[in-house]
Write an enzyme that holds these catalytic residues in place. Structure first.
Site, short mmCIF file in Angstrom:
data_model
loop_
_atom_site.label_atom_id
_atom_site.label_comp_id
_atom_site.label_asym_id
_atom_site.label_seq_id
_atom_site.Cartn_x
_atom_site.Cartn_y
_atom_site.Cartn_z
N ASP A 120 -11.51 30.54 41.53
CA ASP A 120 -12.00 29.06 42.04
C ASP A 120 -10.96 28.12 42.54
O ASP A 120 -11.17 27.41 43.41
CB ASP A 120 -12.60 28.55 40.57
CG ASP A 120 -13.51 29.55 39.67
OD1 ASP A 120 -13.28 30.59 39.80
OD2 ASP A 120 -14.27 29.14 39.05
N TYR B 192 -15.58 18.38 41.61
CA TYR B 192 -15.79 19.48 42.73
C TYR B 192 -17.17 19.51 43.23
O TYR B 192 -16.87 19.88 44.50
CB TYR B 192 -15.03 20.72 42.34
CG TYR B 192 -15.74 21.73 41.35
CD1 TYR B 192 -16.71 22.69 42.08
CD2 TYR B 192 -15.69 21.47 39.99
CE1 TYR B 192 -17.34 23.42 41.11
CE2 TYR B 192 -16.63 22.48 38.98
CZ TYR B 192 -17.32 23.19 39.64
OH TYR B 192 -18.23 24.01 38.96
N LYS C 122 -5.82 24.69 35.13
CA LYS C 122 -6.02 23.51 34.35
C LYS C 122 -4.92 23.46 33.15
O LYS C 122 -4.43 24.56 32.97
CB LYS C 122 -7.60 23.06 33.51
CG LYS C 122 -8.66 23.27 34.63
CD LYS C 122 -9.86 22.96 33.77
CE LYS C 122 -11.20 23.14 34.52
NZ LYS C 122 -12.36 22.94 33.85
N TYR D 38 -5.81 25.48 30.52
CA TYR D 38 -5.62 26.77 30.62
C TYR D 38 -4.55 27.18 31.24
O TYR D 38 -4.14 27.73 32.34
CB TYR D 38 -6.86 27.20 31.65
CG TYR D 38 -8.14 26.74 31.28
CD1 TYR D 38 -8.59 27.13 29.95
CD2 TYR D 38 -9.20 26.28 32.14
CE1 TYR D 38 -10.03 26.81 29.65
CE2 TYR D 38 -10.57 26.14 31.88
CZ TYR D 38 -10.83 26.31 30.49
OH TYR D 38 -12.08 25.85 30.07
#
Length: 647
Positions: free
Chosen positions: A166, A61, A156, A159
């Protein structure tokens, strides 16, 4: 307070003046955005997006953020080197089959989506199928991402059931751009749902600020057992979210029912952020609401992100004008607090938090102690990309504020007359300022006047002397013998004069017409001087009022079409041009609008008069056509380029 303000202003002026004195000759423009961008390029030969401070040589990113800032710099300056850097960088990752080196879809990591904006740029320019394959792969990841029960993307796969602020910047702008360009309007409800959901789940009603993340399952140690919210307001997390808001609005349809909701969130967050800004430096702390607490530090990346989002919000009409002064104050604070000129003559950005997250191994508990323990890094991309974009947005605002440009419309090569039906008098008409009927350019002229330009017409052949004090010169649809008894044809001497004027910093707009309605032979003498030619064809023909036959939808991303869903352009010629990166709009894979940097100046060419009174607004066109907004975007871009050429 007054004395403190005087000290701050004096310090900023001193530092700015000192830096300028030492560095002007190093850079191609005396603009902060150019100085920062060229400093970045100098530090990254070989078009790499890693260095001694940012060592990841993978698809990530931070790479995507830097490439996004360079995409913006290309459109802002027209400088080919930004396009070349992006293309050469992507070629290091995307092979001929469209596979992306180091990327794994099965990781379901939303951070990996961010470079897609740069891929879009290069795909739209080159048409190379490998970039389309890469785009489709990244889109496939997005639409198959695991979700919370309430429909939000997990940050993610590792997660689960977590939304981090973000992630909105990493995924939503690309999601919106892909959906616009490839005509997937059903996705926009999901895009706005993601934005509103994370706002609702992370909002602190008392301060108006947003917590870093939300765990729907309430299983994480950092999550409040009642709300699932993380415990602190991390600056950069809200910075990512703010940038997502203004960037998604570039693609979200004007008529979408949630558009105003997104704008309202932007306004609320701007007000909340200004309340916790440090009152002496005008920048923000790592943990936003604890400026006086031991260990907290002023942080560069969040400050740059906030300035970018606020300035862009004002420039695009989402935020009140009053916030521009606040953004400028904070930018001056950034220059004083974080920017330094190094021994090589380039600019460094200090004070960017290296990284902060939640959970993982070792476990990050989201405590105050954790956030302030994260060290800072020099020239970290997470700060440097937003620094470039913040400078750029403030310069765009300054360009329009200070604009006093002289815009000259040709009335020599295009010099038609008609008999007035009411008075019987012979009068000039057709693509000129004074013609207020359907065939005129009076509305186009009013747009230039709206932003402070002086408009006039040139009724004689262009010469060095009569173009000398002009900033913009417009030639539209030169006459044929069918239209004018004795037309004034463009000759080689005119082409040479105009080329030299552009090379010295002028901006030329060349608008042709379709086959049978334009003097292509002589117009191409001028076009060929600039390395392109108009093709004598007629595309986008329209039967009567079947306006959709002349529609362009799924418009590419560039300053003309930002926030524009649909335009009308009928019976057009096309353009043959050697450099594909200069194409702004295509029809049937042929260029219709191109943009060139020529010496210190610029050229736009369009295969149609396009924005004459009949079709600049909705006096005839159905309401879903947005020619007026596109025309206004174009005028603002032209005037911003004029500012760049003068600096």
């Amino acid at each position: 307070m007054y004395k403190n303000m005087i000290r701050i202003i004096f310090g900023v002026l001193f530092i700015t003046g000192l830096i300028n004195c030492q560095s002007n000759e190093k850079f191609t423009r005396d603009l902060w955005s150019v100085k920062f961008a060229e400093s970045f390029l100098a530090r990254h030969p070989g078009a790499v997006t890693y260095d001694e401070y940012m060592t990841k040589n993978d698809w990530n990113y931070e790479q995507g953020l830097m490439l996004e800032s360079l995409r913006e710099m290309y459109f802002y300056t027209g400088d080919k080197k930004y396009y070349q850097f992006i293309k050469e960088n992507l070629e290091q990752y995307i092979n001929e089959e469209g596979s992306i080196r180091t990327y794994k879809l099965s990781d379901y990591n939303i951070d990996k989506i961010k470079p897609a904006g740069a891929v879009f740029f290069i795909y739209q320019v080159t048409g190379d199928k490998k970039y389309k394959i890469a785009l489709d792969t990244l889109y496939k990841q997005l639409i198959s991402m695991p979700r919370t029960k309430s429909g939000g993307f997990w940050h993610k796969k590792i997660y689960p059931y977590q939304m981090w602020l973000d992630g909105l910047y990493m995924g939503q702008p690309f999601y919106a751009e892909y959906s616009k360009v490839f005509n997937l309007p059903e996705n926009f409800d999901d895009i706005t749902h993601q934005i509103k959901l994370v706002y609702e789940k992370t909002l602190d009603e008392k301060t108006g600020l947003l917590y870093h993340a939300w765990d729907e399952s309430r299983q994480q140690k950092w999550a409040d057992p009642g709300t699932g919210k993380s415990p602190h307001f991390w600056g950069r997390a809200i910075g990512w979210y703010m940038m997502a808001l203004v960037d998604v609005l570039d693609f979200l349809p004007q008529t979408h029912p949630d558009r105003q909701s997104i704008i309202n969130i932007l306004n609320k967050e701007t007000e909340a952020l200004l309340k916790v800004r440090d009152s002496s430096t005008y920048v923000w702390y790592q943990v936003l609401d604890m400026g006086g607490r031991e260990g907290n530090y002023l942080e560069a990346s969040a400050s740059c992100m906030f300035v970018y989002a606020i300035a862009k919000g004002v420039n695009n009409g989402y935020l009140p004008e009053k916030y521009l002064a606040e953004a400028q104050k904070s930018f001056e604070g950034i220059l004083k607090q974080f920017v330094k000129l190094n021994d090589d003559g380039y600019f460094d950005l200090y004070g960017t938090c290296r990284g902060a997250g939640l959970g993982g191994k070792p476990y990050r508990d989201g405590s105050y102690k954790y956030y302030i323990s994260e060290s800072t890094r020099i020239n970290d991309f997470k700060g440097y990309g937003p620094l470039i974009m913040a400078a750029m947005e403030l310069e765009k605002a300054e360009a329009l504020k200070k604009n006093r440009s002289k815009v000259v419309l040709d009335n020599y090569f295009n010099n038609e007359f008609r008999k007035n039906k009411k008075t019987g008098q012979i009068e000039p008409f057709h693509y000129i300022w004074e013609d207020t009927t359907d065939s005129g350019y009076s509305e186009f002229g009013q747009l230039f006047k709206k932003y402070g330009s002086n408009i006039t017409e040139l009724k004689e052949a262009p010469t060095r002397e009569n173009l000398e004090n002009s900033d913009v010169y417009i030639i539209v649809d030169p006459d044929t013998e069918k239209e004018t008894e004795k037309p004034n044809f463009i000759q080689l001497k005119h082409a040479e004069t105009i080329y030299k004027w552009v090379e010295d910093g002028g901006i030329l707009l060349l608008l042709a017409n379709d086959m049978g309605n334009c003097d292509f032979e002589h117009l191409n003498i001028l076009a060929n001087k600039f390395g392109f030619s108009f093709n004598e064809v007629s595309l986008n023909r329209v039967d009567g009022k079947k306006y959709d036959m002349g529609a362009f939808i799924n418009l590419p991303f560039n300053p003309i079409f930002a926030g524009v869903d649909k335009i009308y352009m009928k019976e057009i010629s096309t353009i043959t041009n050697q450099e594909p990166f200069e194409t702004l709009l295509k029809k049937e894979d042929q260029a219709v609008i191109i943009f060139k940097k020529v010496g210190k100046g610029y050229l736009f060419a369009i295969g149609d008069p396009w924005i004459y009174n009949e079709y600049i607004d909705n006096r005839r066109l159905p309401e879903d056509f947005q020619n007026y907004k596109a025309a206004e975007n174009w005028v603002k871009w032209i005037l911003q380029l004029n500012y760049v050429s003068e600096n």
